[in-house]
Structures are given as C-alpha cells and as structure tokens.
Design an enzyme around this catalytic site. Structure first.
Site, PDB file in Angstrom:
ATOM      1  N   TYR A  32       7.272   2.050  -8.066  1.00 35.70           N
ATOM      2  CA  TYR A  32       7.092   0.581  -8.063  1.00 35.70           C
ATOM      3  C   TYR A  32       6.125   0.104  -9.373  1.00 35.70           C
ATOM      4  O   TYR A  32       6.479  -1.105  -9.900  1.00 35.70           O
ATOM      5  CB  TYR A  32       5.718   0.763  -6.885  1.00 35.70           C
ATOM      6  CG  TYR A  32       5.951   0.971  -5.194  1.00 35.70           C
ATOM      7  CD1 TYR A  32       6.756   0.806  -4.659  1.00 35.70           C
ATOM      8  CD2 TYR A  32       5.572   1.231  -4.675  1.00 35.70           C
ATOM      9  CE1 TYR A  32       7.542   0.595  -3.284  1.00 35.70           C
ATOM     10  CE2 TYR A  32       5.410   1.905  -3.281  1.00 35.70           C
ATOM     11  CZ  TYR A  32       7.028   1.389  -2.338  1.00 35.70           C
ATOM     12  OH  TYR A  32       6.943   1.796  -1.783  1.00 35.70           O
ATOM     13  N   GLU A  45       0.584  -1.035  -0.094  1.00 34.20           N
ATOM     14  CA  GLU A  45      -0.142   0.013   0.125  1.00 34.20           C
ATOM     15  C   GLU A  45       0.604   1.336  -0.016  1.00 34.20           C
ATOM     16  O   GLU A  45       2.377   0.904   0.581  1.00 34.20           O
ATOM     17  CB  GLU A  45      -0.718   0.442   1.118  1.00 34.20           C
ATOM     18  CG  GLU A  45      -2.039  -1.173   1.456  1.00 34.20           C
ATOM     19  CD  GLU A  45      -1.686  -1.916   2.216  1.00 34.20           C
ATOM     20  OE1 GLU A  45      -0.871  -1.862   2.821  1.00 34.20           O
ATOM     21  OE2 GLU A  45      -2.167  -3.079   2.326  1.00 34.20           O
TER      22      GLU A  45
END
Length: 160
Positions: A122, A110
C-alpha cells in the site's frame, strides 16, 4: 515460483462466490460469509473484483465501497500459494484507476499492524498511515493501521 503470475481481473459475479468465500476462510481469522459476499453483489455502492488464473480459478479478490467521493477498500486477499506475484497490486491498481477516473477524494483501508507485506504494498502505491484503531482485529487481537491515499485531481498541492 517467483515472478509474476498471469491473471485476469474481472468483476466478481455469483459464479465466483464459493471460491471467494473459501479464500476468506483461508486468509482471515474472522472471514466474511458467502451470504455477506453475495449481498455485496447486490450493493450498488460496492465493487468486487476477482483475479482469475489461466484455469479461471479465483486466486485473489478485492472489494471497494464508495460513498459520495470517498472510497473504502474493504478486503484484499490472495491465495497463500499465489502471493508475491503482483496479484494484490493488480487488484489495487484497478481501484486506484477507478478512484482517479471517478474523481474520488481519497481511498482508505485498514490493515493488521503486523502485515508488513501489505503495508509495504500500500505504501508503494501512495497510501500513508493516517491513524490506528486499537484492538480492531481479533484472533489474534491486534491494532489496525488506517492507510489513506488522497487524490488531488491533478492539482498540485503546495502544502505537502
């Protein structure tokens, strides 16, 4: 200081706890306590890494929990004065290599919706947005973007 900072990535141990706890306080509005971090050292399902500079100071760290064939990246933090030098990417790469080597189905994490640098990092490593958790974070209240990277074990997925 642009460019890449020289760091060594090593497993976190008790000697690192004070510096990692301090990094938590600097980087997160609801930091993990030193005790919570110490408990993770005893957790067989957790792997925590630290990035050490040439003086053996903790400049970053990351945590991973593995349950069956699923990995969840719990924390990634880099000292503010050491950011944008590839440290988070190096920490992340160790977990990606681990996931592939241990045949995990996927890694998930998250990230704050406003943390564009982390989302870009990411994304560059193959993580894709898989959903949102409304008001997941506090101070300030904000959604979490759930990002996942799936591993196909070398089998080509023709459906994507």
């Amino acid at each position: 200081m642009e460019g890449k900072m020289h760091v060594r990535i090593v497993p976190m141990n008790a000697d690192h706890l004070d510096q990692v706890a301090e990094l938590e306080r600097i980087c997160f509005s609801t930091p993990w306590s030193r005790n919570m971090l110490a408990e993770e050292l005893e957790n067989a399902l957790s792997a925590f890494l630290v990035a050490l500079d040439d003086g053996d100071n903790v400049v970053g760290y990351a945590g991973l929990q593995v349950i069956l064939d699923e990995g969840s990246i719990t924390n990634v933090a880099v000292r503010p004065d050491c950011r944008r030098q590839g440290i988070a990417g190096k920490l992340l790469q160790v977990f990606l290599d681990f996931a592939q080597g241990n045949h995990l189905a996927f890694l998930t994490l998250e990230v704050r919706a406003s943390n564009y640098d982390a989302i870009a990092l990411y994304g560059s490593r193959g993580f894709r947005e898989a959903g949102r958790r409304k008001n997941y974070y506090e101070h300030p209240r904000e959604d979490a973007i759930i990002m996942t990277k799936e591993f196909t074990d070398g089998i080509t997925d023709t459906n994507s």
